[in-house]
Design a protein around this motif. Structure first.
Motif, PDB file in Angstrom:
ATOM      1  N   GLY A  16     -18.291   3.676  16.132  1.00  0.00           N
ATOM      2  CA  GLY A  16     -17.006   3.010  16.291  1.00  0.00           C
ATOM      3  C   GLY A  16     -16.679   2.017  15.188  1.00  0.00           C
ATOM      4  N   GLN A  17     -17.683   1.596  14.428  1.00  0.00           N
ATOM      5  CA  GLN A  17     -17.403   0.683  13.327  1.00  0.00           C
ATOM      6  C   GLN A  17     -16.721   1.439  12.192  1.00  0.00           C
ATOM      7  OE1 GLN A  17     -21.248  -1.243  12.491  1.00  0.00           O
ATOM      8  NE2 GLN A  17     -20.338  -3.119  13.289  1.00  0.00           N
ATOM      9  N   VAL A  18     -16.003   0.692  11.353  1.00  0.00           N
ATOM     10  CA  VAL A  18     -15.232   1.287  10.260  1.00  0.00           C
ATOM     11  C   VAL A  18     -15.833   0.880   8.917  1.00  0.00           C
ATOM     12  CG1 VAL A  18     -12.962   1.375   9.138  1.00  0.00           C
ATOM     13  CG2 VAL A  18     -13.126   1.361  11.640  1.00  0.00           C
ATOM     14  N   THR A  36     -16.929  15.876   4.011  1.00  0.00           N
ATOM     15  CA  THR A  36     -18.295  15.835   4.530  1.00  0.00           C
ATOM     16  C   THR A  36     -18.408  14.843   5.678  1.00  0.00           C
ATOM     17  OG1 THR A  36     -19.063  16.391   2.312  1.00  0.00           O
ATOM     18  CG2 THR A  36     -20.713  15.610   3.860  1.00  0.00           C
ATOM     19  N   ALA A  37     -17.733  13.711   5.586  1.00  0.00           N
ATOM     20  CA  ALA A  37     -17.757  12.738   6.682  1.00  0.00           C
ATOM     21  C   ALA A  37     -17.194  13.366   7.953  1.00  0.00           C
ATOM     22  CB  ALA A  37     -16.964  11.494   6.300  1.00  0.00           C
ATOM     23  N   ALA A  38     -16.079  14.061   7.845  1.00  0.00           N
ATOM     24  CA  ALA A  38     -15.473  14.714   9.008  1.00  0.00           C
ATOM     25  C   ALA A  38     -16.392  15.798   9.572  1.00  0.00           C
ATOM     26  CB  ALA A  38     -14.113  15.298   8.638  1.00  0.00           C
ATOM     27  N   GLU A  39     -17.043  16.565   8.690  1.00  0.00           N
ATOM     28  CA  GLU A  39     -17.968  17.608   9.147  1.00  0.00           C
ATOM     29  C   GLU A  39     -19.138  17.016   9.928  1.00  0.00           C
ATOM     30  OE1 GLU A  39     -19.101  19.624   5.566  1.00  0.00           O
ATOM     31  OE2 GLU A  39     -17.240  20.787   5.474  1.00  0.00           O
ATOM     32  N   GLN A  40     -19.503  15.779   9.626  1.00  0.00           N
ATOM     33  CA  GLN A  40     -20.622  15.132  10.307  1.00  0.00           C
ATOM     34  C   GLN A  40     -20.186  14.335  11.531  1.00  0.00           C
ATOM     35  OE1 GLN A  40     -23.109  13.105   7.476  1.00  0.00           O
ATOM     36  NE2 GLN A  40     -23.852  15.042   6.696  1.00  0.00           N
ATOM     37  N   GLY A  41     -18.945  14.478  11.940  1.00  0.00           N
ATOM     38  CA  GLY A  41     -18.482  13.875  13.187  1.00  0.00           C
ATOM     39  C   GLY A  41     -17.848  12.509  13.064  1.00  0.00           C
ATOM     40  N   ALA A  50     -14.597   9.998  11.733  1.00  0.00           N
ATOM     41  CA  ALA A  50     -13.142  10.122  11.640  1.00  0.00           C
ATOM     42  C   ALA A  50     -12.643   9.471  10.357  1.00  0.00           C
ATOM     43  CB  ALA A  50     -12.480   9.455  12.840  1.00  0.00           C
ATOM     44  N   VAL A  51     -11.916  10.224   9.555  1.00  0.00           N
ATOM     45  CA  VAL A  51     -11.274   9.671   8.367  1.00  0.00           C
ATOM     46  C   VAL A  51      -9.950   9.082   8.835  1.00  0.00           C
ATOM     47  CG1 VAL A  51     -10.313  10.179   6.104  1.00  0.00           C
ATOM     48  CG2 VAL A  51     -12.421  11.319   6.852  1.00  0.00           C
ATOM     49  N   LEU A  52      -9.830   7.760   8.752  1.00  0.00           N
ATOM     50  CA  LEU A  52      -8.667   7.074   9.287  1.00  0.00           C
ATOM     51  C   LEU A  52      -7.512   6.985   8.306  1.00  0.00           C
ATOM     52  CD1 LEU A  52     -10.511   4.092  10.995  1.00  0.00           C
ATOM     53  CD2 LEU A  52      -9.782   6.246  12.040  1.00  0.00           C
ATOM     54  N   ASP A  78      -5.994   5.555   0.578  1.00  0.00           N
ATOM     55  CA  ASP A  78      -4.985   4.955  -0.300  1.00  0.00           C
ATOM     56  C   ASP A  78      -5.436   5.138  -1.735  1.00  0.00           C
ATOM     57  OD1 ASP A  78      -3.391   4.017   1.749  1.00  0.00           O
ATOM     58  OD2 ASP A  78      -4.256   2.015   1.748  1.00  0.00           O
ATOM     59  N   ALA A  79      -4.568   5.678  -2.573  1.00  0.00           N
ATOM     60  CA  ALA A  79      -4.876   5.833  -3.993  1.00  0.00           C
ATOM     61  C   ALA A  79      -4.192   4.722  -4.784  1.00  0.00           C
ATOM     62  CB  ALA A  79      -4.398   7.183  -4.495  1.00  0.00           C
ATOM     63  N   ALA A  80      -4.918   4.167  -5.753  1.00  0.00           N
ATOM     64  CA  ALA A  80      -4.367   3.132  -6.627  1.00  0.00           C
ATOM     65  C   ALA A  80      -4.005   3.739  -7.977  1.00  0.00           C
ATOM     66  CB  ALA A  80      -5.388   2.009  -6.805  1.00  0.00           C
ATOM     67  N   ALA A  81      -3.217   3.017  -8.731  1.00  0.00           N
ATOM     68  CA  ALA A  81      -2.766   3.499 -10.036  1.00  0.00           C
ATOM     69  C   ALA A  81      -3.925   3.698 -11.015  1.00  0.00           C
ATOM     70  CB  ALA A  81      -1.742   2.531 -10.621  1.00  0.00           C
ATOM     71  N   ASP A  82      -5.025   2.964 -10.830  1.00  0.00           N
ATOM     72  CA  ASP A  82      -6.161   3.081 -11.752  1.00  0.00           C
ATOM     73  C   ASP A  82      -7.076   4.256 -11.431  1.00  0.00           C
ATOM     74  OD1 ASP A  82      -7.493   2.238  -9.482  1.00  0.00           O
ATOM     75  OD2 ASP A  82      -8.378   0.454 -10.410  1.00  0.00           O
ATOM     76  N   GLY A  83      -6.710   5.066 -10.438  1.00  0.00           N
ATOM     77  CA  GLY A  83      -7.503   6.237 -10.093  1.00  0.00           C
ATOM     78  C   GLY A  83      -8.530   6.009  -8.995  1.00  0.00           C
ATOM     79  N   THR A  84      -8.664   4.778  -8.527  1.00  0.00           N
ATOM     80  CA  THR A  84      -9.590   4.529  -7.422  1.00  0.00           C
ATOM     81  C   THR A  84      -8.908   4.855  -6.101  1.00  0.00           C
ATOM     82  OG1 THR A  84      -8.980   2.196  -7.226  1.00  0.00           O
ATOM     83  CG2 THR A  84     -10.866   2.729  -8.655  1.00  0.00           C
ATOM     84  N   VAL A  85      -9.727   5.185  -5.130  1.00  0.00           N
ATOM     85  CA  VAL A  85      -9.239   5.524  -3.795  1.00  0.00           C
ATOM     86  C   VAL A  85      -9.982   4.661  -2.793  1.00  0.00           C
ATOM     87  CG1 VAL A  85      -9.133   7.351  -2.048  1.00  0.00           C
ATOM     88  CG2 VAL A  85      -8.690   7.892  -4.442  1.00  0.00           C
ATOM     89  N   ARG A  86      -9.252   4.130  -1.821  1.00  0.00           N
ATOM     90  CA  ARG A  86      -9.878   3.445  -0.696  1.00  0.00           C
ATOM     91  C   ARG A  86      -9.824   4.406   0.490  1.00  0.00           C
ATOM     92  NH1 ARG A  86      -6.931  -2.129   0.046  1.00  0.00           N
ATOM     93  NH2 ARG A  86      -5.194  -0.690   0.105  1.00  0.00           N
ATOM     94  N   LEU A  87     -10.966   4.567   1.124  1.00  0.00           N
ATOM     95  CA  LEU A  87     -11.110   5.524   2.212  1.00  0.00           C
ATOM     96  C   LEU A  87     -11.723   4.797   3.404  1.00  0.00           C
ATOM     97  CD1 LEU A  87     -11.253   8.585   3.119  1.00  0.00           C
ATOM     98  CD2 LEU A  87     -13.536   8.577   2.134  1.00  0.00           C
ATOM     99  N   TRP A  88     -11.053   4.843   4.551  1.00  0.00           N
ATOM    100  CA  TRP A  88     -11.550   4.216   5.762  1.00  0.00           C
ATOM    101  C   TRP A  88     -12.136   5.301   6.664  1.00  0.00           C
ATOM    102  CZ3 TRP A  88      -7.424   2.395   3.117  1.00  0.00           C
ATOM    103  CH2 TRP A  88      -7.362   1.030   2.874  1.00  0.00           C
ATOM    104  N   ILE A  89     -13.401   5.125   7.072  1.00  0.00           N
ATOM    105  CA  ILE A  89     -14.093   6.096   7.912  1.00  0.00           C
ATOM    106  C   ILE A  89     -14.620   5.385   9.151  1.00  0.00           C
ATOM    107  CG2 ILE A  89     -16.030   7.710   8.063  1.00  0.00           C
ATOM    108  CD1 ILE A  89     -15.997   7.831   4.964  1.00  0.00           C
TER     109      ILE A  89
END
Length: 85
Positions: free
Chosen positions: A39-41, A58-63, A65-67, A70-81
Protein backbone atom coordinates in the motif's frame (compact mmCIF):
# COMPACT_ATOMS: atom_id res chain seq x y z
CA UNK A 1 6.93 11.12 3.65
CA UNK A 2 7.48 13.11 0.50
CA UNK A 3 4.57 15.27 -0.57
CA UNK A 4 3.94 17.75 -3.34
CA UNK A 5 1.26 20.34 -3.90
CA UNK A 6 -2.39 19.32 -3.74
CA UNK A 7 -2.56 18.44 -7.44
CA UNK A 8 0.34 16.00 -7.28
CA UNK A 9 0.62 12.42 -6.11
CA UNK A 10 2.25 11.81 -2.72
CA UNK A 11 4.91 9.18 -2.02
CA UNK A 12 6.21 7.33 1.03
CA UNK A 13 9.66 6.70 -0.46
CA UNK A 14 11.76 8.06 -3.35
CA UNK A 15 14.26 6.41 -5.67
CA UNK A 16 16.44 8.17 -8.25
CA UNK A 17 17.61 5.80 -10.99
CA UNK A 18 18.30 8.43 -13.64
CA UNK A 19 21.95 7.33 -13.85
CA UNK A 20 21.13 3.59 -14.08
CA UNK A 21 20.67 1.47 -17.20
CA UNK A 22 18.50 -1.60 -17.77
CA UNK A 23 18.30 -4.12 -16.20
CA UNK A 24 19.53 -2.28 -13.09
CA UNK A 25 16.69 0.21 -13.33
CA UNK A 26 14.12 -2.39 -12.34
CA UNK A 27 16.48 -4.28 -10.01
CA UNK A 28 16.88 -1.12 -7.92
CA UNK A 29 13.13 -0.41 -8.14
CA UNK A 30 12.27 -3.94 -7.05
CA UNK A 31 14.69 -3.79 -4.10
CA UNK A 32 13.08 -0.52 -2.97
CA UNK A 33 9.58 -2.01 -3.29
CA UNK A 34 10.65 -5.14 -1.39
CA UNK A 35 11.59 -2.97 1.62
CA UNK A 36 8.20 -1.24 1.67
CA UNK A 37 4.87 -2.23 3.23
CA UNK A 38 1.93 -3.12 0.97
CA UNK A 39 0.00 0.00 0.00
CA UNK A 40 2.94 2.37 0.31
CA UNK A 41 3.86 4.51 -2.69
CA UNK A 42 7.31 4.73 -4.29
CA UNK A 43 8.27 7.73 -6.41
CA UNK A 44 10.86 6.66 -8.99
CA UNK A 45 12.84 9.15 -11.05
CA UNK A 46 14.16 7.58 -14.23
CA UNK A 47 15.57 8.60 -17.59
CA UNK A 48 15.64 6.96 -21.00
CA UNK A 49 13.18 5.25 -23.28
CA UNK A 50 13.96 1.68 -22.19
CA UNK A 51 13.45 2.28 -18.44
CA UNK A 52 10.34 4.35 -19.23
CA UNK A 53 8.82 1.31 -20.96
CA UNK A 54 10.19 -1.48 -18.80
CA UNK A 55 9.96 -0.27 -15.19
CA UNK A 56 6.17 0.39 -15.21
CA UNK A 57 5.45 -2.78 -17.21
CA UNK A 58 7.51 -5.01 -14.93
CA UNK A 59 6.09 -3.40 -11.79
CA UNK A 60 2.54 -4.07 -13.01
CA UNK A 61 3.44 -7.67 -13.94
CA UNK A 62 4.63 -8.19 -10.36
CA UNK A 63 1.33 -7.01 -8.88
CA UNK A 64 2.10 -3.37 -8.16
CA UNK A 65 -0.08 -0.47 -9.32
CA UNK A 66 1.37 2.25 -11.54
CA UNK A 67 -0.47 5.34 -10.32
CA UNK A 68 0.96 8.10 -12.46
CA UNK A 69 3.79 9.12 -14.79
CA UNK A 70 5.02 12.66 -15.43
CA UNK A 71 7.63 13.51 -18.05
CA UNK A 72 9.83 16.59 -17.69
CA UNK A 73 11.40 18.65 -20.45
CA UNK A 74 14.88 17.33 -19.55
CA UNK A 75 13.86 13.76 -20.38
CA UNK A 76 13.40 12.55 -16.82
CA UNK A 77 10.21 10.79 -15.79
CA UNK A 78 8.60 10.61 -12.37
CA UNK A 79 6.75 7.36 -11.82
CA UNK A 80 4.52 6.63 -8.81
CA UNK A 81 4.09 2.94 -7.93
CA UNK A 82 1.87 1.56 -5.14
CA UNK A 83 3.22 -1.65 -3.69
CA UNK A 84 0.84 -4.57 -4.06
CA UNK A 85 -0.02 -6.94 -1.25
Amino acid sequence: MVSYDAEEQTADHELDITAETCPMTFVRTRLALDRMAPGQVLLVRLKGEEPRRNVPRTAAEQGHAVLRQDAAADGTVRLWIRKGG
